[in-house]
Design a protein around this motif. Structure first.
Motif, PDB file in Angstrom:
ATOM      1  N   GLN A   3       0.823  -1.196   0.000  1.00 41.12           N
ATOM      2  CA  GLN A   3       0.000   0.000   0.000  1.00 41.12           C
ATOM      3  C   GLN A   3       0.858   1.248   0.000  1.00 41.12           C
ATOM      4  N   PHE A   4       0.296   2.285  -0.593  1.00 42.19           N
ATOM      5  CA  PHE A   4       0.894   3.614  -0.539  1.00 42.19           C
ATOM      6  C   PHE A   4      -0.109   4.569   0.074  1.00 42.19           C
ATOM      7  N   VAL A   5       0.393   5.521   0.819  1.00 41.80           N
ATOM      8  CA  VAL A   5      -0.449   6.610   1.286  1.00 41.80           C
ATOM      9  C   VAL A   5       0.199   7.915   0.835  1.00 41.80           C
ATOM     10  N   GLU A   6      -0.497   8.604  -0.070  1.00 43.59           N
ATOM     11  CA  GLU A   6       0.007   9.875  -0.565  1.00 43.59           C
ATOM     12  C   GLU A   6      -0.538  11.005   0.283  1.00 43.59           C
ATOM     13  N   SER A   7       0.228  12.043   0.430  1.00 44.56           N
ATOM     14  CA  SER A   7      -0.210  13.219   1.169  1.00 44.56           C
ATOM     15  C   SER A   7       0.538  14.441   0.657  1.00 44.56           C
ATOM     16  N   GLY A   8       0.075  15.601   1.090  1.00 42.90           N
ATOM     17  CA  GLY A   8       0.753  16.833   0.729  1.00 42.90           C
ATOM     18  C   GLY A   8       0.058  17.656  -0.331  1.00 42.90           C
ATOM     19  N   LEU A  20       4.814  16.626  -2.155  1.00 42.45           N
ATOM     20  CA  LEU A  20       3.989  15.429  -2.019  1.00 42.45           C
ATOM     21  C   LEU A  20       4.830  14.306  -1.408  1.00 42.45           C
ATOM     22  N   SER A  21       4.179  13.533  -0.542  1.00 47.20           N
ATOM     23  CA  SER A  21       4.829  12.376   0.065  1.00 47.20           C
ATOM     24  C   SER A  21       4.084  11.109  -0.311  1.00 47.20           C
ATOM     25  N   CYS A  22       4.817  10.032  -0.366  1.00 48.97           N
ATOM     26  CA  CYS A  22       4.267   8.730  -0.728  1.00 48.97           C
ATOM     27  C   CYS A  22       4.865   7.715   0.239  1.00 48.97           C
ATOM     28  N   ALA A  23       4.102   7.376   1.269  1.00 50.84           N
ATOM     29  CA  ALA A  23       4.594   6.457   2.297  1.00 50.84           C
ATOM     30  C   ALA A  23       4.153   5.035   1.973  1.00 50.84           C
ATOM     31  N   ALA A  24       5.118   4.126   1.932  1.00 47.79           N
ATOM     32  CA  ALA A  24       4.823   2.735   1.610  1.00 47.79           C
ATOM     33  C   ALA A  24       4.595   1.926   2.881  1.00 47.79           C
ATOM     34  N   SER A  25       3.692   0.999   2.802  1.00 42.65           N
ATOM     35  CA  SER A  25       3.464   0.074   3.915  1.00 42.65           C
ATOM     36  C   SER A  25       3.228  -1.317   3.357  1.00 42.65           C
ATOM     37  N   GLY A  26       3.637  -2.306   4.132  1.00 41.16           N
ATOM     38  CA  GLY A  26       3.460  -3.681   3.700  1.00 41.16           C
ATOM     39  C   GLY A  26       4.586  -4.203   2.848  1.00 41.16           C
ATOM     40  N   PHE A  27       5.553  -3.334   2.524  1.00 44.19           N
ATOM     41  CA  PHE A  27       6.708  -3.776   1.764  1.00 44.19           C
ATOM     42  C   PHE A  27       7.843  -2.777   1.948  1.00 44.19           C
ATOM     43  N   THR A  28       9.028  -3.215   1.561  1.00 41.72           N
ATOM     44  CA  THR A  28      10.211  -2.362   1.678  1.00 41.72           C
ATOM     45  C   THR A  28      10.461  -1.683   0.356  1.00 41.72           C
ATOM     46  N   ASP A  72      13.538   8.348   0.240  1.00 43.55           N
ATOM     47  CA  ASP A  72      14.243   8.133   1.494  1.00 43.55           C
ATOM     48  C   ASP A  72      13.893   6.716   1.940  1.00 43.55           C
ATOM     49  N   ASN A  73      14.755   5.782   1.596  1.00 41.65           N
ATOM     50  CA  ASN A  73      14.458   4.380   1.900  1.00 41.65           C
ATOM     51  C   ASN A  73      14.387   4.127   3.404  1.00 41.65           C
ATOM     52  N   ALA A  74      15.121   4.884   4.174  1.00 43.20           N
ATOM     53  CA  ALA A  74      15.082   4.704   5.630  1.00 43.20           C
ATOM     54  C   ALA A  74      13.689   5.017   6.178  1.00 43.20           C
ATOM     55  N   LYS A  75      12.998   5.944   5.515  1.00 46.66           N
ATOM     56  CA  LYS A  75      11.640   6.303   5.927  1.00 46.66           C
ATOM     57  C   LYS A  75      10.591   5.591   5.099  1.00 46.66           C
ATOM     58  N   ASN A  76      11.054   4.762   4.164  1.00 49.23           N
ATOM     59  CA  ASN A  76      10.125   4.040   3.294  1.00 49.23           C
ATOM     60  C   ASN A  76       9.167   4.989   2.572  1.00 49.23           C
ATOM     61  N   THR A  77       9.707   6.112   2.139  1.00 49.33           N
ATOM     62  CA  THR A  77       8.880   7.178   1.585  1.00 49.33           C
ATOM     63  C   THR A  77       9.549   7.791   0.353  1.00 49.33           C
ATOM     64  N   ASP A  89      -0.934  22.546 -13.870  1.00 52.37           N
ATOM     65  CA  ASP A  89      -0.453  21.437 -13.036  1.00 52.37           C
ATOM     66  C   ASP A  89      -1.575  20.838 -12.191  1.00 52.37           C
ATOM     67  N   THR A  90      -2.742  21.445 -12.222  1.00 54.03           N
ATOM     68  CA  THR A  90      -3.878  20.932 -11.467  1.00 54.03           C
ATOM     69  C   THR A  90      -4.236  19.525 -11.928  1.00 54.03           C
ATOM     70  N   ALA A  91      -4.258  18.589 -10.982  1.00 59.55           N
ATOM     71  CA  ALA A  91      -4.517  17.185 -11.303  1.00 59.55           C
ATOM     72  C   ALA A  91      -4.527  16.385 -10.005  1.00 59.55           C
ATOM     73  N   VAL A  92      -4.947  15.137 -10.115  1.00 58.75           N
ATOM     74  CA  VAL A  92      -4.719  14.175  -9.037  1.00 58.75           C
ATOM     75  C   VAL A  92      -3.346  13.562  -9.277  1.00 58.75           C
ATOM     76  N   TYR A  93      -2.520  13.578  -8.260  1.00 55.62           N
ATOM     77  CA  TYR A  93      -1.162  13.053  -8.365  1.00 55.62           C
ATOM     78  C   TYR A  93      -1.089  11.702  -7.660  1.00 55.62           C
ATOM     79  N   TYR A  94      -0.472  10.753  -8.347  1.00 58.07           N
ATOM     80  CA  TYR A  94      -0.353   9.393  -7.844  1.00 58.07           C
ATOM     81  C   TYR A  94       1.114   8.986  -7.758  1.00 58.07           C
ATOM     82  N   CYS A  95       1.434   8.155  -6.776  1.00 55.78           N
ATOM     83  CA  CYS A  95       2.713   7.472  -6.803  1.00 55.78           C
ATOM     84  C   CYS A  95       2.460   5.992  -7.085  1.00 55.78           C
TER      85      CYS A  95
END
Length: 123
Positions: A3-8, A20-28, A72-77, A89-95
């Protein structure tokens, strides 16, 4: 489950900046290439930038003039720094992520997707 959780995302005036940030969970994240994409209303999803496990960033068209992808692999982000934002630039941004990176920033090359975050550039 990957999973990814985008924010920002949010509303910003023309000329402004967002990170924008993209935090990964469930995997490295260490073993995956990461891409940032965007989709404006009525338009196809397009690549913005991508970065491999240990490769230099790759930007679509002239996106590197104003956008910077990093990880930043240490933060998985992963991050997308956006400067000098324009109304177009207006749009939905995805990682998204892929284990099989070829250097492509095409959306079809990525398997695992976040839910997206809205960026609106308007005065």
């Amino acid at each position: 489950q990957l999973q990814f959780v985008e924010s920002g995302g949010g509303l910003v005036q023309p000329g402004g900046s967002l990170r924008l940030s993209c935090a990964a969970s469930g995997f490295t994240l260490d073993y995956y290439a990461i891409g940032w994409f965007r989709q404006a209303p009525g338009r196809e999803r397009e690549g913005v930038a991508c970065i491999g496990v240990s490769t230099s960033p790759n930007y679509v068209d002239s996106m590197n003039d104003r956008f910077t992808i990093s990880r930043d692999n240490a933060k998985n982000t992963a991050y997308l720094e956006m400067n000098s934002l324009k109304p177009e630039d207006t749009a939905v941004y995805y990682c998204a992520a892929t284990q099989y990176y070829t250097g492509s920033c095409h959306p079809g090359a990525y398997r695992y997707w976040g839910q997206g975050t809205q960026v609106t550039v308007s005065s």
